[in-house]
Design a protein around this motif. Structure first.
Motif, PDB file in Angstrom:
ATOM      1  N   UNK A 235       0.809  -1.223   0.000  1.00  0.00           N
ATOM      2  CA  UNK A 235       0.000   0.000   0.000  1.00  0.00           C
ATOM      3  C   UNK A 235       0.843   1.274   0.000  1.00  0.00           C
ATOM      4  N   UNK A 236       1.804   1.427   0.915  1.00  0.00           N
ATOM      5  CA  UNK A 236       2.577   2.673   0.893  1.00  0.00           C
ATOM      6  C   UNK A 236       3.534   2.800  -0.288  1.00  0.00           C
ATOM      7  N   UNK A 237       3.784   1.707  -1.022  1.00  0.00           N
ATOM      8  CA  UNK A 237       4.690   1.808  -2.174  1.00  0.00           C
ATOM      9  C   UNK A 237       4.089   2.671  -3.279  1.00  0.00           C
ATOM     10  N   UNK A 247       8.675  -6.091  -7.844  1.00  0.00           N
ATOM     11  CA  UNK A 247       9.279  -5.897  -6.510  1.00  0.00           C
ATOM     12  C   UNK A 247       9.205  -7.191  -5.704  1.00  0.00           C
ATOM     13  N   UNK A 248       8.031  -7.800  -5.658  1.00  0.00           N
ATOM     14  CA  UNK A 248       7.884  -8.995  -4.830  1.00  0.00           C
ATOM     15  C   UNK A 248       8.477 -10.229  -5.498  1.00  0.00           C
ATOM     16  N   UNK A 249       8.721 -10.176  -6.808  1.00  0.00           N
ATOM     17  CA  UNK A 249       9.488 -11.243  -7.433  1.00  0.00           C
ATOM     18  C   UNK A 249      10.942 -11.165  -6.979  1.00  0.00           C
ATOM     19  N   UNK A 250      11.501  -9.948  -6.938  1.00  0.00           N
ATOM     20  CA  UNK A 250      12.853  -9.779  -6.405  1.00  0.00           C
ATOM     21  C   UNK A 250      12.961 -10.274  -4.980  1.00  0.00           C
ATOM     22  N   UNK A 251      11.955  -9.956  -4.183  1.00  0.00           N
ATOM     23  CA  UNK A 251      11.876 -10.446  -2.794  1.00  0.00           C
ATOM     24  C   UNK A 251      11.857 -11.971  -2.780  1.00  0.00           C
ATOM     25  N   UNK A 252      11.019 -12.568  -3.635  1.00  0.00           N
ATOM     26  CA  UNK A 252      10.892 -14.018  -3.657  1.00  0.00           C
ATOM     27  C   UNK A 252      12.140 -14.723  -4.146  1.00  0.00           C
ATOM     28  N   UNK A 253      12.853 -14.100  -5.092  1.00  0.00           N
ATOM     29  CA  UNK A 253      14.106 -14.695  -5.566  1.00  0.00           C
ATOM     30  C   UNK A 253      15.114 -14.798  -4.417  1.00  0.00           C
ATOM     31  N   UNK A 300      11.897   1.938   0.859  1.00  0.00           N
ATOM     32  CA  UNK A 300      10.863   0.948   1.141  1.00  0.00           C
ATOM     33  C   UNK A 300      11.011  -0.264   0.223  1.00  0.00           C
ATOM     34  N   UNK A 301      11.181  -0.013  -1.056  1.00  0.00           N
ATOM     35  CA  UNK A 301      11.312  -1.116  -2.013  1.00  0.00           C
ATOM     36  C   UNK A 301      12.556  -1.947  -1.712  1.00  0.00           C
TER      37      UNK A 301
END
Length: 423
Positions: A235-237, A247-253, A300-301
């Motif tokens: 939400x704040x992104x 973004x969340x793919x990078x997180x998941x990797x 944040x990211x």
């Protein structure tokens, strides 16, 4: 993956194990698949972030409670039939969620999805551990690899399908889970029901044992921080569906890489206890940074993506530790542990939305960081148990089976705790 020379390769497995692992990938995709569409759901269905967060809460709380009955079911119909039942429920309820027209409808269908998820997750871990070549540690690494790949691919697919329609990710899961269902039916051999039928109360009774309860409560606190980031950070992104997916793919990797490569290396170098303490402390700092710099999109990211490393390390090492220190059968331990930890994961996103509504967008992350710090304190009360887990895993690496290495210790521990609880 293992520091022991000549250890079997955890990725050389029978076809049946790969079928279950593939289904695990698809199942774990469901965790991050909805992340890129959370803001879209909020705006298009006229719902607040706390209302949308109920997609996580209904899914994970039902998963937690249903964990109590997975052993009861699988001990009566066998592991393969339990896997099939869980997969079939996920197919049906993910398709129903995609066809729904309201937040309340999606939340309700996600609850049914959670029931299927519980039947599948607890049983799949037991099947992989019981059937995989490469030893116990290798089986856990394979399982965590499936988790990491699923978490990494989920947001990417969610972003692509979600850019077409918010319904896309739900229908996508239904199709992929149907594929996994067919693979499980064809490739996994029928499994007879265990000689002893489990009781619904077995997982709750197992929590009397200090090791399992300590690890479960630590995981509850850790999952509070984990799902605060996963469920509220979009939400704040202020990003679009495609961008959130990336973004969340990078997180998941990072979750996948540190589950498979980082966790075994760190454990071999620093041991279970020091790795977990340090990892949880850094994760708490990372969540605090998110809270302090929520208004800075770049910070944040970056902090959200970096969080994937800490989550990957924690997932692998904690799963191995809890299965090692638990003085009960592994399916029962998996159910009891899942029950406690998913409670934290389910309540955190909803609490984050409410905290943001009343105290501002920074508050959920401050609470999430504090929860992880509390988890460090809980873990410290069982420090000797972590040392036991290290010795047991070292014995297995030296060529002993977990049962040979642990049987006497676990029986003595269970007897002592039963006597203590009766006095």
């Amino acid at each position: 993956m293992s520091a022991h020379p000549g250890a079997p390769n955890p990725f050389r497995q029978p076809k049946a194990v790969w079928a279950v692992a593939f289904a695990c990938v698809i199942s774990f995709m469901g965790i991050g698949l909805v992340d890129p569409i959370l803001p879209a759901l909020s705006s298009q269905l006229h719902a607040t972030p706390s209302q949308v967060s109920l997609l996580f809460t209904s899914y994970l709380v039902v998963t937690a409670v249903a964990m109590l009955v997975t052993g009861f079911v699988s001990s009566r119909i066998g592991a393969k039939r339990t896997l099939i039942a869980g997969l079939a429920l996920i197919v049906v309820f993910s398709a129903l969620a995609g066809s729904s027209g309201s937040i309340s409808g999606i939340v309700g269908f996600r609850a049914g999805w959670g029931l299927g998820n519980a039947l599948f997750i607890a049983t799949s871990l037991a099947v992989i551990v019981g059937s995989a070549s490469g030893g116990f540690s290798g089986a856990i690494i394979l399982y965590e690899t499936a988790l990491g790949v699923g978490i990494a691919v989920g947001p990417l697919l969610g972003g692509e399908l979600g850019s077409i329609s918010w319904r896309g990710p739900f229908f996508g899961v239904a199709v992929l889970m149907a594929t996994a269902l067919v693979a499980t039916v064809v490739l996994v051999q029928p499994t007879p029901a265990p000689a002893r039928r489990a009781s619904v109360l077995d997982p709750l009774k197992a929590l009397r044992h200090r090791g399992l309860l300590t690890m479960g409560l630590t995981a509850l606190c850790y999952n509070w921080g984990f799902f605060t980031v996963l469920g509220f950070a979009p939400y704040p992104m202020g990003l679009g569906t495609h961008q959130l997916g990336y973004v969340f793919t990078g997180w998941g990797v990072l979750v996948a890489l540190f589950s498979v490569f980082g966790a075994p290396w760190l454990q071999a170098r620093f041991g279970i206890a020091r790795t977990l303490y340090l990892n949880l402390a850094l994760f708490a700092v990372d969540i605090l940074v998110i809270g302090l710099f929520t208004d800075s999109r770049a910070t944040l990211i970056t902090a959200v993506i970096v969080a994937g490393a800490f989550i990957g390390i924690n997932n692998t090492i904690t799963t191995q530790a809890v299965m090692t220190v638990s003085p009960v059968e592994r399916p029962t331990a998996s159910s009891a542990y899942g029950f406690v930890r998913f409670i934290g994961g389910g309540l955190a996103p909803y609490a984050a939305g409410k905290l943001a509504e009343h105290y501002g967008v920074h508050a959920p992350f401050y609470v999430g960081a504090a929860a992880v710090v509390i988890g460090i304190g809980v873990l410290a009360t069982g420090h000797s148990l972590l040392a036991d887990a290290e010795r047991a895993q070292a014995a297995e690496a030296a060529g002993h089976t977990p049962d040979q290495a642990q049987q006497d210790r676990l029986e003595q521990q269970a007897l002592a705790e039963d006597v203590g609880s009766a006095s």
